[in-house]
Design an enzyme around this catalytic site. Structure first.
Site, PDB file in Angstrom:
ATOM      1  N   LYS C  45       0.875  -1.174   0.000  1.00  0.00           N
ATOM      2  CA  LYS C  45       0.000   0.000   0.000  1.00  0.00           C
ATOM      3  C   LYS C  45       0.907   1.217   0.000  1.00  0.00           C
ATOM      4  O   LYS C  45       1.983   1.212   0.588  1.00  0.00           O
ATOM      5  CB  LYS C  45      -0.892  -0.028   1.245  1.00  0.00           C
ATOM      6  CG  LYS C  45      -1.671   1.245   1.461  1.00  0.00           C
ATOM      7  CD  LYS C  45      -3.114   1.000   1.867  1.00  0.00           C
ATOM      8  CE  LYS C  45      -3.918   2.294   1.751  1.00  0.00           C
ATOM      9  NZ  LYS C  45      -4.234   2.629   0.359  1.00  0.00           N
ATOM     10  N   SER C  46       0.484   2.294  -0.673  1.00  0.00           N
ATOM     11  CA  SER C  46       1.327   3.483  -0.753  1.00  0.00           C
ATOM     12  C   SER C  46       1.635   4.016   0.645  1.00  0.00           C
ATOM     13  O   SER C  46       0.745   4.148   1.475  1.00  0.00           O
ATOM     14  CB  SER C  46       0.624   4.587  -1.545  1.00  0.00           C
ATOM     15  OG  SER C  46       0.350   4.157  -2.850  1.00  0.00           O
ATOM     16  N   ASN C 126       3.242   6.693  -6.710  1.00  0.00           N
ATOM     17  CA  ASN C 126       1.811   6.957  -6.847  1.00  0.00           C
ATOM     18  C   ASN C 126       1.580   8.449  -6.995  1.00  0.00           C
ATOM     19  O   ASN C 126       1.451   9.180  -6.019  1.00  0.00           O
ATOM     20  CB  ASN C 126       1.078   6.404  -5.617  1.00  0.00           C
ATOM     21  CG  ASN C 126      -0.411   6.647  -5.678  1.00  0.00           C
ATOM     22  OD1 ASN C 126      -0.925   7.164  -6.667  1.00  0.00           O
ATOM     23  ND2 ASN C 126      -1.106   6.282  -4.621  1.00  0.00           N
ATOM     24  N   CYS C 129      -3.272   9.250  -7.119  1.00  0.00           N
ATOM     25  CA  CYS C 129      -4.394   8.933  -6.239  1.00  0.00           C
ATOM     26  C   CYS C 129      -5.420  10.053  -6.272  1.00  0.00           C
ATOM     27  O   CYS C 129      -5.102  11.204  -5.989  1.00  0.00           O
ATOM     28  CB  CYS C 129      -3.937   8.722  -4.813  1.00  0.00           C
ATOM     29  SG  CYS C 129      -5.321   8.290  -3.760  1.00  0.00           S
ATOM     30  N   ILE C 192      -3.496   1.504 -14.792  1.00  0.00           N
ATOM     31  CA  ILE C 192      -3.901   2.805 -14.303  1.00  0.00           C
ATOM     32  C   ILE C 192      -4.244   2.727 -12.821  1.00  0.00           C
ATOM     33  O   ILE C 192      -4.412   1.642 -12.282  1.00  0.00           O
ATOM     34  CB  ILE C 192      -5.150   3.339 -15.078  1.00  0.00           C
ATOM     35  CG1 ILE C 192      -6.285   2.344 -14.992  1.00  0.00           C
ATOM     36  CG2 ILE C 192      -4.798   3.682 -16.484  1.00  0.00           C
ATOM     37  CD1 ILE C 192      -7.590   2.765 -15.644  1.00  0.00           C
ATOM     38  N   GLY C 246      -9.185  -3.577 -13.347  1.00  0.00           N
ATOM     39  CA  GLY C 246     -10.345  -4.372 -13.725  1.00  0.00           C
ATOM     40  C   GLY C 246     -10.091  -5.827 -14.039  1.00  0.00           C
ATOM     41  O   GLY C 246     -10.974  -6.496 -14.565  1.00  0.00           O
TER      42      GLY C 246
HETATM   43  C1  FMN Z   1      -9.127  -0.319  -1.681  1.00  0.00           C
HETATM   44  C2  FMN Z   1      -8.124   0.183  -2.650  1.00  0.00           C
HETATM   45  C3  FMN Z   1      -7.016   0.899  -2.203  1.00  0.00           C
HETATM   46  C4  FMN Z   1      -6.079   1.378  -3.095  1.00  0.00           C
HETATM   47  N1  FMN Z   1      -4.979   2.037  -2.620  1.00  0.00           N
HETATM   48  C5  FMN Z   1      -4.005   2.417  -3.484  1.00  0.00           C
HETATM   49  C6  FMN Z   1      -2.809   3.011  -3.013  1.00  0.00           C
HETATM   50  O1  FMN Z   1      -2.599   3.180  -1.821  1.00  0.00           O
HETATM   51  N2  FMN Z   1      -1.878   3.379  -3.921  1.00  0.00           N
HETATM   52  C7  FMN Z   1      -2.049   3.192  -5.267  1.00  0.00           C
HETATM   53  O2  FMN Z   1      -1.165   3.539  -6.047  1.00  0.00           O
HETATM   54  N3  FMN Z   1      -3.185   2.628  -5.745  1.00  0.00           N
HETATM   55  C8  FMN Z   1      -4.161   2.237  -4.887  1.00  0.00           C
HETATM   56  N4  FMN Z   1      -5.299   1.641  -5.380  1.00  0.00           N
HETATM   57  C9  FMN Z   1      -5.452   1.483  -6.822  1.00  0.00           C
HETATM   58  C10 FMN Z   1      -5.055   0.077  -7.282  1.00  0.00           C
HETATM   59  O3  FMN Z   1      -3.699  -0.150  -7.026  1.00  0.00           O
HETATM   60  C11 FMN Z   1      -5.336  -0.087  -8.777  1.00  0.00           C
HETATM   61  O4  FMN Z   1      -4.522   0.802  -9.495  1.00  0.00           O
HETATM   62  C12 FMN Z   1      -6.783   0.177  -9.157  1.00  0.00           C
HETATM   63  O5  FMN Z   1      -7.647  -0.264  -8.134  1.00  0.00           O
HETATM   64  C13 FMN Z   1      -7.181  -0.504 -10.463  1.00  0.00           C
HETATM   65  O6  FMN Z   1      -6.959  -1.877 -10.414  1.00  0.00           O
HETATM   66  P1  FMN Z   1      -8.098  -2.947  -9.995  1.00  0.00           P
HETATM   67  O7  FMN Z   1      -9.284  -2.692 -10.843  1.00  0.00           O
HETATM   68  O8  FMN Z   1      -7.455  -4.271 -10.233  1.00  0.00           O
HETATM   69  O9  FMN Z   1      -8.366  -2.715  -8.543  1.00  0.00           O
HETATM   70  C14 FMN Z   1      -6.243   1.169  -4.477  1.00  0.00           C
HETATM   71  C15 FMN Z   1      -7.369   0.455  -4.934  1.00  0.00           C
HETATM   72  C16 FMN Z   1      -8.298  -0.041  -4.051  1.00  0.00           C
HETATM   73  C17 FMN Z   1      -9.492  -0.788  -4.574  1.00  0.00           C
END
Ligand code: FMN
Ligand code: FAD
Ligand code: FAD
Ligand code: FMN
Ligand code: FES
Ligand code: FES
Lengths: 264, 310, 310, 264
Positions: C45-46, C126, C129, C192, C246
């Protein structure tokens, strides 16, 4: 949220077999990945080219078949496709035939293709039916042997197969011979109009398969909507019954092209 | 009194549901059919000065989240469109919105003049179609200046016909965009157009499945984006908003209304729900109002903007 | 040979699947668990210089298209994070990516220096966000200049540790953004982050359901946007891409790879699929390669960029 | 694409009834819109404030109940909520108790709440079980009458109800009296640790309900993951059996808060 029928999303299948009726008329067989009723159609995609509607001409032994005639750029490219090549096959779309009572199956030209599947279905269901098919020349009567097996009557312009003349006369005679409850028709629109009139005269129902310009196949783009009622041929058709046809004022008349303009 | 009746830019609609542009909006008869199914207003597919065949198929594809399309703004041109408008008028009283698009503010103005003469109930200005970038450059809706100029040109030519500018969620600030549109005379805003663009690849061949490769994403997948967009616009301006994007049931429509929409566009929902969807959502909305003791949709509008505990 | 093995920024991964940042990425043990489940690499997590509690709940909500979240970048701060990193290292050999975020290029630099000293396999930056706008202004990922400065600052401080910049689909030109990142030394790009932001309103109360009102949209709903983004970036630069957004099955991962991704991030998919999803997707990818006669993923990568008929 | 269980998405329900055990301890009843097993929990949202995990304390007659104690800002605000007010009730989340064999149900403090539902379920299933409950004082023993009906044994610090002392002694004695196959436990973590040790000594299984800081409830955010195995308490718990507890090195030890930092 899954509002989408999985079979409507894009997916490609390798051609399993090509049946060549003539250089301009071929059937293509694919693994059957969905159920389809006679009269329903699929959208066939040649990647990198275009996607066009084609009726399901048979479903048997785990394979789904479409039959196409070379009439323009897409269908000519299709004639070049070989087994193993992957094409998009989405569907089935629309509403097909709803068999009932004693049927008369009438096909003209390429309209014969989907009727083959209908006939197989009627046979399976031990329905009472007769068949009248017409074409310009013998080679266009694809699967004639198959149809002959169920006692189909043929008409060709040159008399090379069956009687000489048009299928309409054949159909009228068959109706006069024995009672008919419903005429199933597929073919050029003028033939369909004549069949509707025949059904009117005999006060029987008819189920006719219409063609309109289609882009989406899923009732969204509006390009296949008929004038008057706005019936969506890709979704509520392509097979319409008599009551529905009465709500199609452009039946047998000029309808629309890719831009949505009426063409004559 | 009809609890679903809403007012928008001086127009009285019997239902807040508006057929979104581009879905079943090509002919008088398909538009009429949607009106009869329960839409409070119907919007034509966007038309341009000249006819356009659009992109080859596949140009509209379902995917698990809704639709993705690159129809390429196919349309029979404004003159043919106006014939449809006239025919619609003869046979249907439900308000008709005509959607227009063009390549420059000047062209938008000329088109608006021609359309306004036919007296539609509203002109919707599509500045946000993502599928024609290569032809027209980035959509106007990403650039407040350009969008302001288009709004101005249309308003100058639209006479008494109210004008709604159709925005995209893809811009640096929807609030700023909304303010610019209002300053240039917009009577309403429609938000949002399709999202993305997106791409769907057929893994069987490795090819993008749309002939145009990319297309606008619509349907259920974009609902949260549309709700946020409407919320942002409502915070910024007091113009009527036709909230559009991802609606396929009454709850979805309520989310947009609670975010601040006055009317609700329905497009892709027609794929899964058919034209019957309009009647269903109307019934769902009426049932909600009744069950929760609201007299009208006006009491629900913008609820999400309240602060603190409910 | 392992047909799923991929190379990215000089790192050898046993599987193209990378746990996306923010999902189960808080502790050494949860990261290790995902690695054991089949991920080729895991991303933390970031983390920021100081600890952050994040937003109150609800901060992660399922909706029919996936998830919507505004966790608010809660994290125990970089020092605690590095302890987790050390513990992870002691017990697990799967490559570890550390995600960082900060409020300025300068702060990003300091954070990168601290993190690089602990020698993660990659630092993911990151800049995208969408949930902390109010605090930090528009995300860097919307502004090529700012993004370039951050990239530069991180690279100056990261020593030998490769750096991936995590982009958002929401910017005027991803191609331009990608070029600027490469010019400033980025070793890879992740695309993304979440889309939107979006808003989900509870119609029962009319309240936005997230405490932060708006949140980033992720999960199946954003797949077409992610695929398009990867496609655009791949057209523009030859950097390795961690395509993310996704993914919930092998076909989804293949779409991203065919669009040009070298590795594939999986985040929200864990909600419906659990950590077992990594193993399942690996098996699906291997089955696809076998069935279609490909020797490795490299033969599939970028297929969507071919022109003409297949 | 519908990857989401509908009951996990946000939805609010009006409070149908509030049962006041004391000013600091109340039960809230909602229309039952989903099924839940004993030991599962819901996320309870007070719009405009926060959302927190609460065990289902009963499901009966089409209603679902949760029971809460005022310990901080959220739970204190909850005490002020009145019938008719709408709260978010999402769930059920996690894995509950998996009843088997002869059970000993042991609860301490707020841990009593979910055990009430477990006891109702055991009764319904005509399972063999005994119950031992402990609390500091009598008022904390909510639903004591209900529990007394099934012959529950009580312990309070002051002896105001049942015997004087801690529930652990009670539990040990009950195990000595008659054979037990599994101990079901819910309450303060030190009590749970002692129960695990008891089960170890007796070489029987135990199923204990753990609490960890939760944000999402759906196995995504990672805040409830235990050290060591990384087991996700919101998804694989909150009820863990002995084999699972052996993979929780921070069981009974400091664990993490909202930032993810360990707290002592
Ligand atoms: C609950 C949650 C927390 C996330 N926290 C971060 C984060 O701290 N830093 C980051 O770069 N992306 C964060 N993301 C984004 C994911 O890393 C990812 O880029 C985004 O959700 C798209 O991918 P997915 O559809 O597989 O979830 C978060 C996504 C979710 C769902
Ligand atoms: C429901 C339905 C079922 C059909 N079933 C068959 C079939 O089983 N076998 C078969 O050979 N043909 C069938 N067709 C017709 C087939 O779609 C056209 O022959 C094909 O699209 C021609 O494309 P082209 O590029 O080869 O020719 P073009 O030169 O592009 O067009 C030739 C003619 O085909 C028709 N056509 C072209 N594009 C479309 C379109 N997108 N939608 C509808 N019609 C179009 C028009 O009448 C046009 O004048 C069917 C059409 C429809 C609507
Ligand atoms: C699976 C589970 C089931 C629970 N069941 C019940 C129940 O049936 N009845 C009941 O009264 N309480 C139950 N709790 C505890 C309840 O969640 C906390 O009492 C509540 O969150 C306190 O919030 P607060 O703002 O009132 O207090 P705060 O002052 O915020 O916190 C007090 C204590 O509550 C705990 N806590 C606070 N926030 C959370 C959180 N997000 N997740 C987990 N623990 C938290 C911490 O131990 C904290 O020290 C349960 C907790 C979990 C994890
Ligand atoms: C097939 C299709 C065609 C569309 N054509 C247009 C158009 O011509 N003009 C326009 O402004 N919007 C067009 N749109 C966008 C819709 O009007 C609408 O803004 C968008 O799809 C979001 O709403 P929905 O999710 O309800 O479809 C089109 C959408 C679809 C799906
Ligand atoms: S083909 Fe699009 S609506 Fe029928
Ligand atoms: S509370 Fe988020 S993972 Fe358990």
């Amino acid at each position: 949220m899954n509002l989408v029928l999985p079979s409507h999303a894009m997916r490609t299948l390798p051609i399993q077999q090509v049946a060549t009726h003539s250089a301009e008329l071929k059937s293509f067989l694919f693994e059957q990945t969905f159920e389809a009723e006679p009269g329903q159609f699929v959208m066939l995609w040649i990647p990198g080219l275009d996607e066009k509607p084609f009726s399901v001409s048979d479903v048997r032994d785990g394979r789904i078949e479409i039959t196409a005639k070379a009439v323009g750029p897409f269908s000519r490219a299709l004639m070049e496709c070989r087994p193993g090549e992957r094409l998009g096959v989405r569907g089935p779309f629309g509403r097909g035939f709803r068999p009932r009572g004693r049927g008369l199956v009438v096909g003209g030209g390429m309209g014969i293709a989907p009727l083959r599947y209908l006939v197989h279905r009627l046979e399976r269901d031990r329905a009472s039916f007769r068949v009248a098919l017409g074409a310009h020349t013998a080679p266009e009567l694809m699967y004639a042997v198959d149809f002959a097996r169920v006692g189909a009557h043929f008409a060709t312009d040159d008399g090379s197969v069956g009687e000489k003349g048009v299928v309409l006369n054949l159909a009228e005679r068959l109706c006069a011979d024995q009672p008919v409850d419903v005429i199933y028709g597929c073919g050029p629109e003028p033939m369909l109009v004549a069949l509707q009139q025949l059904a009117d005269r005999l006060r029987i129902d008819c189920q006719l398969s219409l063609e309109r310009y289609m882009k989406c196949g899923i009732g969204v783009c509006g390009s296949c909507c008929v004038d008057g009622s706005g019936i969506c041929i890709c979704r509520e058709g392509p097979v319409l019954d008599k009551a529905e046809l009465d709500r199609v004022p452009d039946f047998g008349r000029p309808h629309r092209d890719a831009t949505g303009q009426r063409r004559s | 009194m009809n609890p679903l009746a809403v007012q928008i830019a001086g127009l009285a609609l019997e239902s807040p549901l508006v057929l979104a542009s581009g879905v079943l909006g090509t002919t008088a008869s398909s538009l009429r059919r949607v009106a009869q199914a329960g839409a409070g207003a119907v919007t034509t597919k966007s038309c341009s000065l000249a006819a356009r065949p659009g992109h080859p198929a596949p140009c509209v594809l379902p995917w698990p989240g809704g639709l993705i399309n690159a129809v390429g703004l196919s349309n029979p041109g404004v003159e043919a469109e106006l014939e449809e408008l006239a025919e619609y008028r003869r046979t249907c009283a439900t308000p008709l919105f005509v959607s227009i698009f063009a390549g420059s503010a000047d062209e938008f103005g000329r088109l608006a003049r021609r359309v306004a003469a036919a007296k539609p109930d509203l002109i919707e200005v599509n500045v946000s179609c993502p599928n024609v970038e290569s032809e027209f450059g980035a959509p106007f809706a990403a650039d407040p200046e350009a969008c302001g100029r288009v709004t101005h040109a249309v308003k100058e030519n639209a006479g008494a016909v109210p004008v709604s500018i159709k925005l995209s969620a893809q811009c640096a600030s929807l609030a700023r965009m909304a303010v610019v549109c209002r300053q240039n005379g917009a009577d309403a805003l429609t938000a949002i157009n399709t999202v993305g663009p997106g791409m769907w690849i057929d893994v069987g061949t490795g090819r993008p499945a749309l002939s145009n490769r990319v297309g606008g994403v619509s349907g259920p997948a974009i609902l949260p984006i549309a709700v946020r967009a409407v919320y942002e616009i409502r915070k910024a301006v007091d113009l009527p908003i036709i909230g559009t994007g991802g609606v396929s049931c009454a709850e979805d429509a309520l989310q947009l209304i609670m975010a601040g929409a006055d009317a609700v566009g329905v497009g892709s929902g027609v794929y899964a729900g058919g034209v019957e969807l309009f009647g269903e959502i109307n019934r769902g909305l009426a049932a909600f109002l009744k069950e929760r003791g609201f007299a009208s949709l006006a009491q629900v509008k913008g609820l999400a903007h309240r602060e603190g505990r409910p």
